[in-house]
Motif scaffolding. Structure first.
Motif, PDB file in Angstrom:
ATOM      1  N   GLY A  38      44.481 -22.825 -25.192  1.00 47.12           N
ATOM      2  CA  GLY A  38      44.576 -24.207 -25.642  1.00 47.12           C
ATOM      3  C   GLY A  38      45.572 -25.039 -24.865  1.00 47.12           C
ATOM      4  N   ASN A  39      46.401 -24.406 -24.047  1.00 47.55           N
ATOM      5  CA  ASN A  39      47.406 -25.130 -23.271  1.00 47.55           C
ATOM      6  C   ASN A  39      47.115 -25.142 -21.774  1.00 47.55           C
ATOM      7  OD1 ASN A  39      49.009 -25.770 -25.528  1.00 47.55           O
ATOM      8  ND2 ASN A  39      49.955 -23.743 -25.486  1.00 47.55           N
ATOM      9  N   LEU A  40      45.988 -24.581 -21.371  1.00 51.52           N
ATOM     10  CA  LEU A  40      45.564 -24.664 -19.971  1.00 51.52           C
ATOM     11  C   LEU A  40      45.024 -26.056 -19.675  1.00 51.52           C
ATOM     12  CD1 LEU A  40      43.615 -21.282 -19.691  1.00 51.52           C
ATOM     13  CD2 LEU A  40      45.757 -21.818 -18.514  1.00 51.52           C
ATOM     14  N   LEU A  41      45.313 -26.553 -18.483  1.00 51.90           N
ATOM     15  CA  LEU A  41      44.630 -27.767 -18.030  1.00 51.90           C
ATOM     16  C   LEU A  41      43.253 -27.371 -17.514  1.00 51.90           C
ATOM     17  CD1 LEU A  41      47.021 -30.160 -16.055  1.00 51.90           C
ATOM     18  CD2 LEU A  41      45.752 -30.641 -18.141  1.00 51.90           C
ATOM     19  N   HIS A 150      54.746 -23.724 -18.500  1.00 55.29           N
ATOM     20  CA  HIS A 150      55.605 -23.669 -19.677  1.00 55.29           C
ATOM     21  C   HIS A 150      55.033 -24.632 -20.717  1.00 55.29           C
ATOM     22  CE1 HIS A 150      59.259 -22.732 -21.891  1.00 55.29           C
ATOM     23  NE2 HIS A 150      59.170 -23.972 -22.343  1.00 55.29           N
ATOM     24  N   PRO A 151      54.275 -24.108 -21.687  1.00 58.81           N
ATOM     25  CA  PRO A 151      53.616 -24.988 -22.649  1.00 58.81           C
ATOM     26  C   PRO A 151      54.574 -25.784 -23.524  1.00 58.81           C
ATOM     27  CG  PRO A 151      52.555 -22.840 -22.605  1.00 58.81           C
ATOM     28  CD  PRO A 151      53.810 -22.714 -21.808  1.00 58.81           C
ATOM     29  N   ASP A 177      51.573 -32.572 -22.907  1.00 58.64           N
ATOM     30  CA  ASP A 177      52.970 -32.205 -23.147  1.00 58.64           C
ATOM     31  C   ASP A 177      53.236 -30.756 -22.748  1.00 58.64           C
ATOM     32  OD1 ASP A 177      53.491 -34.751 -24.079  1.00 58.64           O
ATOM     33  OD2 ASP A 177      53.159 -34.235 -26.174  1.00 58.64           O
ATOM     34  N   HIS A 178      53.019 -30.454 -21.465  1.00 59.95           N
ATOM     35  CA  HIS A 178      53.285 -29.130 -20.907  1.00 59.95           C
ATOM     36  C   HIS A 178      53.780 -29.311 -19.479  1.00 59.95           C
ATOM     37  CE1 HIS A 178      50.903 -27.933 -24.327  1.00 59.95           C
ATOM     38  NE2 HIS A 178      49.773 -28.322 -23.777  1.00 59.95           N
TER      39      HIS A 178
END
Length: 406
Positions: A38-41, A150-151, A177-178
């Protein structure tokens, strides 16, 4: 004879230069991990894209260099344009006029960072005061093969197709926001300057803090250090990772596995504050009731891990400041029982009384409710009964005795 005189003069000049190299310290940093799904671009957003990220220095300087990371990449990471500038506004992609500087790598404008590696830029001249914010902009011709990041940045980053690394603003850019592929900004500082590393989990990373507010406890500690002439040469680098464990991999590598990269590789590192173990304690009985023997074994294993951190840090000339584990009864995630609370008390008792650490910080005492010491004071609770609020982080930072860091 003249030739020998010239060679002698050159040798003396080289010797003098070698004797007085720049003293580099880490002024900002972030621990690296593989971002969760969920935090990957999306790969499409990183293909032929400019990524502009905002970081907050602790100690200032006039000569800077940037550390990029491909720690978890599976192929070389190509950066073909990179810039640094003063941020005009922490909540936008704008840079301060006249502050843009091109970053180079061994004099070249581009670099291919091998898988698993980090890479420092060449030094660049840019006046950057203490506690100021900088933008680091990179153009990626191809999306990374395996993102490193770094998420939990609590800072907004921007991305836009094409090479816009030198642009004054990025209108139309997407934002997230990562942080990605960026692990440090270092400054040339006076010889007495040093780096303090804040090593921990989400409570150090700043869950519950304000996005773009720079109000995690390490941020507030950095501001306290800057306010005193006796400590203004001490930087603070936050290498907390949300969900981090001492003993097992969680979100990111376990604490023992990441010591070298996240602490000892930071230039100028002379002390580390360690706030870990709440995730180990909570995990043990999150989904099942455990035996007394299992609880006893966990505490023993956590103490052994702390001793390993201390041994390895002392071998690198780094002082270790142990931080007591904060209360978390009522946590909606871990719902700790009486046995888990007893484990926390046992571990904190060891931290306070063992003498194993060079100094201690009693975060537990700072934010616990005197009437219900297994819980945080309500005003210091973010609402999930696990992570402090911005007010709680302020109290935690105030509990640190600056003399222990000098």
């Amino acid at each position: 004879m003249k030739g020998w005189v010239l060679l002698g003069a050159l040798a003396l000049a080289q010797s003098a230069y070698a004797a007085t190299p720049d003293h580099w310290i880490a002024s900002w940093g972030a621990a690296q991990q593989i971002p969760e799904a969920g935090n990957l671009l999306p790969l499409a957003d990183m293909q032929d894209a400019t990524l502009r990220q905002i970081v907050h220095l602790t100690v200032g300087g006039s000569k800077l260099r940037v550390r990029f990371s491909n720690a978890f990449g599976t192929q070389a990471l190509v950066i073909d344009d990179a810039h640094i500038a003063r941020s005009a506004d922490k909540a936008s992609a704008r840079i301060a006029p006249g502050t843009d500087r091109t970053l180079t790598f061994d004099g070249r404008p581009s670099i291919a960072i091998p898988p698993g590696a980090e890479y420092l830029s060449d030094p660049v001249s840019l006046a950057a005061p203490a506690l100021s914010s900088l933008t680091v902009s990179i153009h990626l011709p191809q999306a990374p093969a395996g993102q490193t990041g770094h998420p939990g940045s609590r800072a907004t980053s921007y991305y836009l197709h094409g090479d816009h690394a030198a642009d004054a603003d990025l209108p139309g850019a997407g934002h997230v926001d990562h942080w990605y592929q960026l692990t440090g900004v270092e400054v040339a500082a006076p010889p007495a300057a040093a780096t303090i590393v804040a090593f921990g989990d989400s409570i150090t990373d700043g869950h519950g803090a304000t996005t773009n507010g720079d109000d995690r406890w390490p941020d507030i500690l950095a501001a306290r250090l800057q306010a005193s002439p006796a400590t203004h040469n001490l930087s603070v680098v936050n290498v907390g990772i949300g969900g981090n464990h001492l003993l097992t991999d969680g979100l990111g590598p376990n604490a023992l596995a990441r010591l070298d990269r996240d602490v000892f590789a930071r230039p100028g590192a002379k002390a580390m504050l360690v706030l870990e173990a709440i995730n180990d304690l909570g995990k043990l009985s999150r989904e099942d009731v455990r035996t007394p023997e299992q609880h006893k074994q966990l505490v023993a294993d956590l103490i052994a891990a702390y001793r390993q951190i201390i041994l390895r840090a002392h071998g690198q000339g780094v002082r270790v400041i142990g931080c007591t584990v904060t209360p978390y009864v009522g946590s909606d995630y871990y719902h700790p029982d009486a046995a888990s609370e007893a484990d926390r008390i046992a571990l904190n008792t060891w931290i306070r009384t063992s003498g194993a650490f060079d100094a201690i910080v009693d975060f537990d005492a700072a934010i616990r409710d005197p009437a219900h010491p297994e819980r945080m004071i309500a005003a210091y609770d973010s609402g999930d009964h696990l992570h402090p609020s911005a007010a709680g982080y302020k109290v935690m930072a105030a509990a640190i005795k600056l003399e222990a860091l000098r």
